[in-house]
Design a protein around this motif. Structure first.
Motif, mmCIF file in Angstrom:
data_model
loop_
_atom_site.group_PDB
_atom_site.id
_atom_site.type_symbol
_atom_site.label_atom_id
_atom_site.label_comp_id
_atom_site.label_asym_id
_atom_site.label_seq_id
_atom_site.Cartn_x
_atom_site.Cartn_y
_atom_site.Cartn_z
ATOM 1 N N GLN A 15 0.877 -1.168 0.000
ATOM 2 C CA GLN A 15 0.000 0.000 0.000
ATOM 3 C C GLN A 15 0.914 1.216 0.000
ATOM 4 O O GLN A 15 1.543 1.522 1.017
ATOM 5 N N LEU A 16 1.021 1.853 -1.148
ATOM 6 C CA LEU A 16 1.955 2.979 -1.257
ATOM 7 C C LEU A 16 1.439 4.177 -0.471
ATOM 8 O O LEU A 16 0.259 4.483 -0.485
ATOM 9 N N ARG A 17 2.399 4.830 0.200
ATOM 10 C CA ARG A 17 2.075 6.073 0.903
ATOM 11 C C ARG A 17 2.318 7.204 -0.092
ATOM 12 O O ARG A 17 3.414 7.315 -0.640
ATOM 13 N N LEU A 18 1.321 8.007 -0.295
ATOM 14 C CA LEU A 18 1.442 9.097 -1.262
ATOM 15 C C LEU A 18 1.635 10.386 -0.473
ATOM 16 O O LEU A 18 2.536 10.452 0.343
ATOM 17 N N GLU A 22 -2.472 10.328 2.834
ATOM 18 C CA GLU A 22 -3.068 9.833 1.592
ATOM 19 C C GLU A 22 -2.310 8.586 1.172
ATOM 20 O O GLU A 22 -1.089 8.557 1.226
ATOM 21 N N GLY A 23 -3.034 7.578 0.751
ATOM 22 C CA GLY A 23 -2.349 6.367 0.307
ATOM 23 C C GLY A 23 -3.219 5.579 -0.644
ATOM 24 O O GLY A 23 -4.400 5.856 -0.794
ATOM 25 N N GLU A 24 -2.582 4.616 -1.259
ATOM 26 C CA GLU A 24 -3.320 3.711 -2.144
ATOM 27 C C GLU A 24 -4.189 2.782 -1.319
ATOM 28 O O GLU A 24 -3.962 2.579 -0.136
ATOM 29 N N ARG A 25 -5.091 2.127 -1.982
ATOM 30 C CA ARG A 25 -5.757 0.980 -1.373
ATOM 31 C C ARG A 25 -4.768 -0.168 -1.298
ATOM 32 O O ARG A 25 -3.921 -0.311 -2.173
ATOM 33 N N HIS A 27 -3.379 -3.587 -1.989
ATOM 34 C CA HIS A 27 -3.586 -4.510 -3.112
ATOM 35 C C HIS A 27 -2.340 -5.366 -3.272
ATOM 36 O O HIS A 27 -1.293 -5.080 -2.679
ATOM 37 N N ASN A 80 8.892 3.449 1.259
ATOM 38 C CA ASN A 80 7.721 3.129 0.436
ATOM 39 C C ASN A 80 8.013 1.901 -0.429
ATOM 40 O O ASN A 80 9.023 1.875 -1.137
ATOM 41 N N THR A 82 7.740 0.673 -3.282
ATOM 42 C CA THR A 82 7.549 0.800 -4.729
ATOM 43 C C THR A 82 8.416 -0.232 -5.444
ATOM 44 O O THR A 82 9.387 -0.756 -4.873
#
Ligand SMILES: [Zn+2]
Length: 122
Positions: A15-18, A22-25, A27, A80, A82
């Motif tokens: 789940q990436l931290r943006l 704020e972050g991704e769902r 997955h 993160n 990624t």
């Protein structure tokens, strides 16, 4: 110059931290991780490195990430998770195991999907 490569696949969630807060769902991906080793001189067997040795070291390093939520593990609780960062961490850690005067881990590719991948060059 010779290069050999080996791939392994792990199924893991991230789940990436943006932006802050704020972050991704959450997955998952079937991450395809490919390590590339280079040398100028083959060994006495005519090999860069035995594929079994390369595969064992690569697999041993990523095995703890199989079927887990990466964000809960070091270093992904802080870094993160990624594809780019995963490629760098695998390259650096595999280099510590396999680099010697003759061979060097030169790059690692990480594919999140068939069409999205990142490469880290050492
Ligand atoms: Zn993702």
């Amino acid at each position: 110059m010779y290069e050999i490569s080996q791939e392994t696949v792990i199924a893991a969630a991230h789940q990436l931290r943006l932006a802050p807060g704020e972050g991704e769902r959450l997955h998952g991906h079937n991450w395809r991780i490919k390590a590339v080793i280079r040398c100028e001189q083959l060994d006495s067997r005519g090999m860069v490195l035995d594929f079994n040795d390369l595969g064992r070291e690569l697999r041993a390093f990523v095995e703890p990430w199989e079927h887990v939520f990466l964000n809960e593990l070091e270093p992904w609780n802080d870094v993160n998770p990624t594809a780019e960062n995963i490629a760098r961490v695998v390259a650096e850690e595999l280099g510590k195991k396999l680099d010697d005067a003759r061979v060097r881990v030169v790059r690692v590719e990480v594919w999140e999907t068939d069409t999205c991948g990142a490469t880290f060059y050492r």
